[in-house]
Enzyme design. Structure first.
Site, short mmCIF file in Angstrom:
data_model
loop_
_atom_site.label_atom_id
_atom_site.label_comp_id
_atom_site.label_asym_id
_atom_site.label_seq_id
_atom_site.Cartn_x
_atom_site.Cartn_y
_atom_site.Cartn_z
N ARG A 57 0.81 -1.21 0.00
CA ARG A 57 0.00 0.00 0.00
C ARG A 57 0.85 1.27 0.00
O ARG A 57 0.55 2.24 -0.69
CB ARG A 57 -0.86 -0.04 1.26
N LEU A 85 -5.76 5.92 3.32
CA LEU A 85 -4.48 6.45 2.82
C LEU A 85 -3.40 6.24 3.87
O LEU A 85 -3.65 6.42 5.07
CB LEU A 85 -4.63 7.93 2.51
N ASN A 99 -12.43 14.42 2.49
CA ASN A 99 -13.28 13.29 2.11
C ASN A 99 -14.73 13.69 2.30
O ASN A 99 -15.05 14.46 3.20
CB ASN A 99 -12.93 12.09 3.00
N HIS A 101 -18.44 12.09 3.17
CA HIS A 101 -18.96 10.86 3.80
C HIS A 101 -20.46 11.00 4.06
O HIS A 101 -20.89 12.05 4.56
CB HIS A 101 -18.20 10.60 5.11
N ASP A 133 -7.26 11.70 7.85
CA ASP A 133 -6.08 11.22 8.58
C ASP A 133 -5.98 9.71 8.38
O ASP A 133 -6.67 9.16 7.53
CB ASP A 133 -6.13 11.65 10.06
N GLY A 135 -7.12 7.31 10.07
CA GLY A 135 -8.25 6.52 10.54
C GLY A 135 -9.35 6.37 9.50
O GLY A 135 -9.30 6.95 8.41
N ASP A 137 -12.55 7.50 8.41
CA ASP A 137 -13.50 8.61 8.53
C ASP A 137 -13.39 9.33 9.88
O ASP A 137 -14.41 9.68 10.49
CB ASP A 137 -14.94 8.09 8.31
C1 GRF Z 1 -20.67 8.82 -1.76
O1 GRF Z 1 -21.89 8.57 -1.09
C2 GRF Z 1 -19.59 9.22 -0.77
O2 GRF Z 1 -20.09 9.95 0.31
C3 GRF Z 1 -19.09 7.90 -0.30
O3 GRF Z 1 -19.12 7.05 -1.43
C4 GRF Z 1 -20.12 7.53 -2.35
C5 GRF Z 1 -19.40 7.74 -3.66
O4 GRF Z 1 -20.24 8.07 -4.71
N1 GRF Z 1 -17.78 8.05 0.30
P1 GRF Z 1 -19.63 8.54 -6.12
O5 GRF Z 1 -18.58 7.54 -6.55
O6 GRF Z 1 -19.08 9.93 -5.91
O7 GRF Z 1 -20.82 8.54 -7.05
#
Ligand code: GRF
Length: 177
Positions: A57, A85, A99, A101, A133, A135, A137
């Site tokens: 990785r 990452l 990110n 989420h 980071d 972790g 999320d």
């Molecule tokens: C989104 O819901 C994002 O929040 C999550 O994965 C999904 C990705 O969707 N981390 P896309 O590939 O941007 O359509």
């Protein structure tokens, strides 16, 4: 210049592109991802970095970081990127990786956030944009917006609609810094 990390559909990448943000490179953890087609459609350099092509990785992340920096990337956006990452990548873009989420973190981290919120029976879930980071999320929250769970039949599309508005907004602001 923005580098976007993807793994799948790429609808959030599309939102960034549609907002006219300066996306200069798209890196995918998977060779076959609709997101790569979207990048190509927008004329943005795109490349897959599948783990199986590398020793480990860290080597993958170092190679990916080099490629992004060669494309002038100074801000990295994880948009549906399904891998963690490693330090070697994080150190190359300190405090410059975000990110998106689909929950109100720290509630429901991980890949099944929407299902987990439904299973938990909460009334409200939402969308978080946060700094990345090591972790899962766990980094500091940059912006959050709540989304009511009901009507649950449309929860997925309502969450996506918020993501597609919130992410370009936050990224635009970070670019200006
Ligand atoms: C989104 O819901 C994002 O929040 C999550 O994965 C999904 C990705 O969707 N981390 P896309 O590939 O941007 O359509």
């Amino acid at each position: 210049m923005i580098g976007v990390l993807v793994s799948g559909e790429g609808s959030n990448l599309q939102a960034l592109l549609d907002a006219g943000l300066p996306v200069s490179a798209v890196a995918s953890s998977r060779a076959r991802a609709r997101a790569l087609e979207r990048a190509a459609g927008a004329g943005v350099p795109a490349l897959a970095f599948p783990l199986e092509d590398f020793v480990d990785r860290a080597q993958r992340d170092a190679t990916m970081a080099n490629w992004l920096q060669e494309h002038g990337v100074r801000l990295v956006v994880c948009a549906g990127y399904m891998h963690l990452l490693t330090t070697v990548f994080l150190e190359r873009f300190p405090d410059r990786i975000v990110n998106v989420h689909p929950s109100l973190l720290p509630q429901f981290p991980g890949a099944r956030a929407i299902d987990d919120a439904l299973a938990a029976g909460v009334e409200t879930t939402g969308v978080t944009v946060h700094l990345v980071d090591e972790g899962l999320d766990t980094g500091p929250v940059v912006r959050q917006e709540p989304v009511p769970v009901e009507p649950r039949e449309t929860l997925l599309e309502r969450i996506h609609a918020v993501e597609h508005r919130l992410l370009p907004e936050v990224v635009g602001e970070l670019c200006a810094r």
